[in-house]
Design a protein around this motif. Structure first.
Motif, mmCIF file in Angstrom:
data_model
loop_
_atom_site.group_PDB
_atom_site.id
_atom_site.type_symbol
_atom_site.label_atom_id
_atom_site.label_comp_id
_atom_site.label_asym_id
_atom_site.label_seq_id
_atom_site.Cartn_x
_atom_site.Cartn_y
_atom_site.Cartn_z
ATOM 1 N N ALA A 83 0.857 -1.183 0.000
ATOM 2 C CA ALA A 83 0.000 0.000 0.000
ATOM 3 C C ALA A 83 0.894 1.234 0.000
ATOM 4 C CB ALA A 83 -0.923 0.014 1.210
ATOM 5 N N LEU A 84 0.440 2.244 -0.731
ATOM 6 C CA LEU A 84 1.154 3.511 -0.785
ATOM 7 C C LEU A 84 0.255 4.596 -0.216
ATOM 8 C CD1 LEU A 84 2.557 3.119 -4.394
ATOM 9 C CD2 LEU A 84 3.684 2.554 -2.244
ATOM 10 N N CYS A 85 0.771 5.293 0.774
ATOM 11 C CA CYS A 85 0.025 6.367 1.432
ATOM 12 C C CYS A 85 0.741 7.675 1.094
ATOM 13 C CB CYS A 85 -0.015 6.119 2.937
ATOM 14 S SG CYS A 85 -1.083 7.263 3.810
ATOM 15 N N HIS A 86 0.307 8.319 0.015
ATOM 16 C CA HIS A 86 1.013 9.482 -0.512
ATOM 17 C C HIS A 86 1.010 10.671 0.445
ATOM 18 C CE1 HIS A 86 1.689 7.474 -4.315
ATOM 19 N NE2 HIS A 86 0.436 7.069 -4.271
ATOM 20 N N ASP A 87 0.018 10.733 1.332
ATOM 21 C CA ASP A 87 -0.042 11.827 2.305
ATOM 22 C C ASP A 87 0.807 11.557 3.537
ATOM 23 O OD1 ASP A 87 -1.863 13.130 0.642
ATOM 24 O OD2 ASP A 87 -3.586 12.219 1.632
ATOM 25 N N GLY A 88 1.295 10.335 3.673
ATOM 26 C CA GLY A 88 2.055 9.961 4.858
ATOM 27 C C GLY A 88 1.114 9.546 5.986
ATOM 28 N N LEU A 89 1.567 8.623 6.809
ATOM 29 C CA LEU A 89 0.750 8.055 7.872
ATOM 30 C C LEU A 89 1.598 7.924 9.132
ATOM 31 C CD1 LEU A 89 -1.844 6.480 8.788
ATOM 32 C CD2 LEU A 89 -0.758 4.431 7.851
ATOM 33 N N ASP A 90 1.028 8.318 10.262
ATOM 34 C CA ASP A 90 1.720 8.126 11.541
ATOM 35 C C ASP A 90 1.610 6.650 11.907
ATOM 36 O OD1 ASP A 90 2.757 8.033 14.071
ATOM 37 O OD2 ASP A 90 1.291 9.396 14.951
ATOM 38 N N PHE A 91 2.718 5.946 11.837
ATOM 39 C CA PHE A 91 2.752 4.513 12.119
ATOM 40 C C PHE A 91 3.567 4.230 13.383
ATOM 41 C CE2 PHE A 91 2.848 0.010 10.932
ATOM 42 C CZ PHE A 91 1.654 -0.122 10.249
ATOM 43 N N GLU A 92 3.818 5.290 14.156
ATOM 44 C CA GLU A 92 4.641 5.160 15.359
ATOM 45 C C GLU A 92 5.997 4.534 15.015
ATOM 46 O OE1 GLU A 92 2.081 2.877 17.904
ATOM 47 O OE2 GLU A 92 0.459 4.323 17.683
ATOM 48 N N SER A 93 6.555 5.000 13.891
ATOM 49 C CA SER A 93 7.808 4.443 13.378
ATOM 50 C C SER A 93 8.968 4.676 14.330
ATOM 51 C CB SER A 93 8.144 5.072 12.024
ATOM 52 O OG SER A 93 7.191 4.703 11.075
ATOM 53 N N LEU A 94 9.965 3.833 14.194
ATOM 54 C CA LEU A 94 11.138 3.902 15.059
ATOM 55 C C LEU A 94 11.848 5.246 14.943
ATOM 56 C CD1 LEU A 94 12.510 0.301 14.411
ATOM 57 C CD2 LEU A 94 11.052 1.088 16.278
ATOM 58 N N ASP A 95 11.804 5.854 13.742
ATOM 59 C CA ASP A 95 12.474 7.141 13.560
ATOM 60 C C ASP A 95 11.524 8.329 13.737
ATOM 61 O OD1 ASP A 95 10.962 7.003 11.230
ATOM 62 O OD2 ASP A 95 12.679 7.162 9.867
ATOM 63 N N GLY A 96 10.260 8.058 14.075
ATOM 64 C CA GLY A 96 9.291 9.118 14.301
ATOM 65 C C GLY A 96 8.742 9.757 13.032
ATOM 66 N N GLU A 97 9.179 9.280 11.875
ATOM 67 C CA GLU A 97 8.759 9.850 10.593
ATOM 68 C C GLU A 97 7.478 9.187 10.087
ATOM 69 O OE1 GLU A 97 10.365 12.449 9.022
ATOM 70 O OE2 GLU A 97 11.598 12.516 10.842
ATOM 71 N N ALA A 98 6.772 9.899 9.199
ATOM 72 C CA ALA A 98 5.565 9.351 8.572
ATOM 73 C C ALA A 98 5.945 8.196 7.650
ATOM 74 C CB ALA A 98 4.857 10.439 7.774
ATOM 75 N N VAL A 99 4.974 7.301 7.431
ATOM 76 C CA VAL A 99 5.156 6.149 6.558
ATOM 77 C C VAL A 99 4.412 6.398 5.247
ATOM 78 C CG1 VAL A 99 4.420 3.734 6.272
ATOM 79 C CG2 VAL A 99 5.584 4.445 8.354
ATOM 80 N N TYR A 100 5.072 6.055 4.152
ATOM 81 C CA TYR A 100 4.496 6.212 2.816
ATOM 82 C C TYR A 100 4.358 4.871 2.095
ATOM 83 C CZ TYR A 100 5.654 11.045 3.740
ATOM 84 O OH TYR A 100 5.726 12.286 4.322
ATOM 85 N N ILE A 101 5.209 3.914 2.458
ATOM 86 C CA ILE A 101 5.228 2.602 1.815
ATOM 87 C C ILE A 101 4.967 1.539 2.869
ATOM 88 C CG2 ILE A 101 6.634 0.931 0.543
ATOM 89 C CD1 ILE A 101 8.368 3.352 -0.388
#
Length: 156
Positions: A83-101
């Protein structure tokens, strides 16, 4: 192992619109159901298993990428969707960045080697900046499928 061996082309979501990690996971699992790869009766249990895995630690591995995954007895072989989320998604990532892929992976519990090989294959591809860049620009299932096939062919 190559991506086209387990990514289900008709389940790819090139324009994911999700407000939360759970929403993204639910949509990805639903796409596998719609593609006929999981039964409706197993859908909620699979979502729950993935969310339970997320409680152990986010599968948002950084660099705009997440790889939610689980093992579940309802699947006979390893399957995945993108899935591609072009707007970015808060996934509680390890680096704190939004997820797109997002790559979502499900495998049978009695085939742990396949699960690990699937995860290793996905992360190997996602370490390539060009691959991620082109993937983020994709807007159709066919563009994503073509990119996955090209990446498989160029795999060293």
């Amino acid at each position: 192992m190559k991506l086209n061996e387990f990514v289900v082309p008709e389940a790819i979501l090139p324009e994911l619109k999700a407000e939360s990690k759970e929403s993204a996971i639910r949509q990805m699992v639903a796409s596998l159901k719609t593609a006929g790869k999981i039964r409706e009766v197993d859908e909620e249990a699979i979502v729950s298993a993935i969310l339970k895995r997320e409680e152990l630690g986010s599968t948002g591995i950084g660099r705009g990428v997440a790889v939610p995954h689980t093992k579940h007895p309802s699947v006979e072989s390893i399957i995945a969707t993108v899935a591609l989320c072009h707007d970015g998604l808060d996934f509680e990532s390890l680096d704190g960045e939004a997820v797109y892929i997002l790559f979502l992976l499900i495998s049978p519990p009695d085939r742990p080697g396949d699960h690990l090989r699937g995860l290793e294959t996905i992360t190997r591809y996602l370490k390539k900046d060009d691959f991620c860049s082109f993937l983020k620009q994709s807007t159709t299932q066919s563009q994503v499928v073509d990119l996955l096939q090209e990446a498989d062919e160029n795999l060293v």
